[in-house]
Write a protein that holds these residues in place. Structure first.
Motif, PDB file in Angstrom:
ATOM      1  N   CYS A  81      -5.413  -0.376   5.898  1.00  0.00           N
ATOM      2  CA  CYS A  81      -6.013   0.949   6.089  1.00  0.00           C
ATOM      3  C   CYS A  81      -7.312   1.114   5.293  1.00  0.00           C
ATOM      4  N   CYS A 103       0.850  -1.185   0.000  1.00  0.00           N
ATOM      5  CA  CYS A 103       0.000   0.000   0.000  1.00  0.00           C
ATOM      6  C   CYS A 103       0.894   1.246   0.000  1.00  0.00           C
ATOM      7  N   ARG A 148      -6.896  -2.688  -3.182  1.00  0.00           N
ATOM      8  CA  ARG A 148      -7.417  -2.143  -1.925  1.00  0.00           C
ATOM      9  C   ARG A 148      -6.538  -2.692  -0.811  1.00  0.00           C
ATOM     10  N   ARG A 162       0.091   4.153   0.859  1.00  0.00           N
ATOM     11  CA  ARG A 162      -0.289   5.060   1.945  1.00  0.00           C
ATOM     12  C   ARG A 162       0.241   4.611   3.305  1.00  0.00           C
ATOM     13  N   GLU A 218      -7.839   1.687   2.234  1.00  0.00           N
ATOM     14  CA  GLU A 218      -7.811   2.649   1.132  1.00  0.00           C
ATOM     15  C   GLU A 218      -7.600   1.950  -0.206  1.00  0.00           C
TER      16      GLU A 218
END
Length: 163
Positions: A153, A125, A149, A127, A155
């Motif tokens: 988190c 990820c 996805r 993020r 996101e």
């Protein structure tokens, strides 16, 4: 991907001014002294890339603004573009924009096997850095990206595919 220059993306292959080679400075926003004619070589990220016309038009526009009366953009298909050509600065810019940068391109020798199933990768990820991600679609906003996805988190994010 406006956060990248063509050089960072690895698309910019060469720049010649009046027969002499220069660096990509004028192409990516700098200036070049002298010269009325410039030839720029680029390689699309894949054949049929819908951004190719935009890249070509932007090059012509910027180089004419830099003072070149004649601008030629050549499309070079051999060798084909590789995601390995993305610079470290480009990979960092992708991550900062919330996109997952591609890993190393697959290494092949000989014939390329035909596989009918989706490519499986597990990009982290961008993020939160979690490795717990799940593919939601093989195609994102463009064919060169997939949708994932993060299960950590929650996101969604796009991953630039390895080519």
């Amino acid at each position: 991907m406006p956060m990248l220059t063509l050089a960072d993306l690895g698309v910019l292959r060469g720049v010649e001014v009046n027969g002499g080679a220069v660096d990509g400075g004028a192409v990516d926003g700098g200036a070049v002294d002298g010269g009325e004619e410039v030839v720029v070589s680029i390689t699309p990220t894949y054949t049929g890339c819908p951004a190719l016309a935009t890249m070509r038009d932007d090059l012509v526009h910027r180089l004419r603004e830099a003072g070149f009366a004649r601008v030629e953009v050549r499309i070079v298909l051999d060798p084909p573009w590789s995601s390995d050509w993305i610079s470290e600065r480009g990979r960092a810019a992708l991550r900062e924009a919330g996109l997952s940068a591609p890993g190393p391109a697959p290494r092949r020798s000989g014939p390329i096997p035909l596989t009918l199933g989706p490519a499986r990768s597990a990009p982290p990820c961008p993020r939160c850095g979690s490795a717990a991600t799940r593919l939601t679609s093989e195609f994102g906003a463009t064919a060169c990206k997939a949708l994932y996805r993060c299960t950590g988190c929650l996101e969604p994010f796009e991953h630039v595919k390895e080519i």
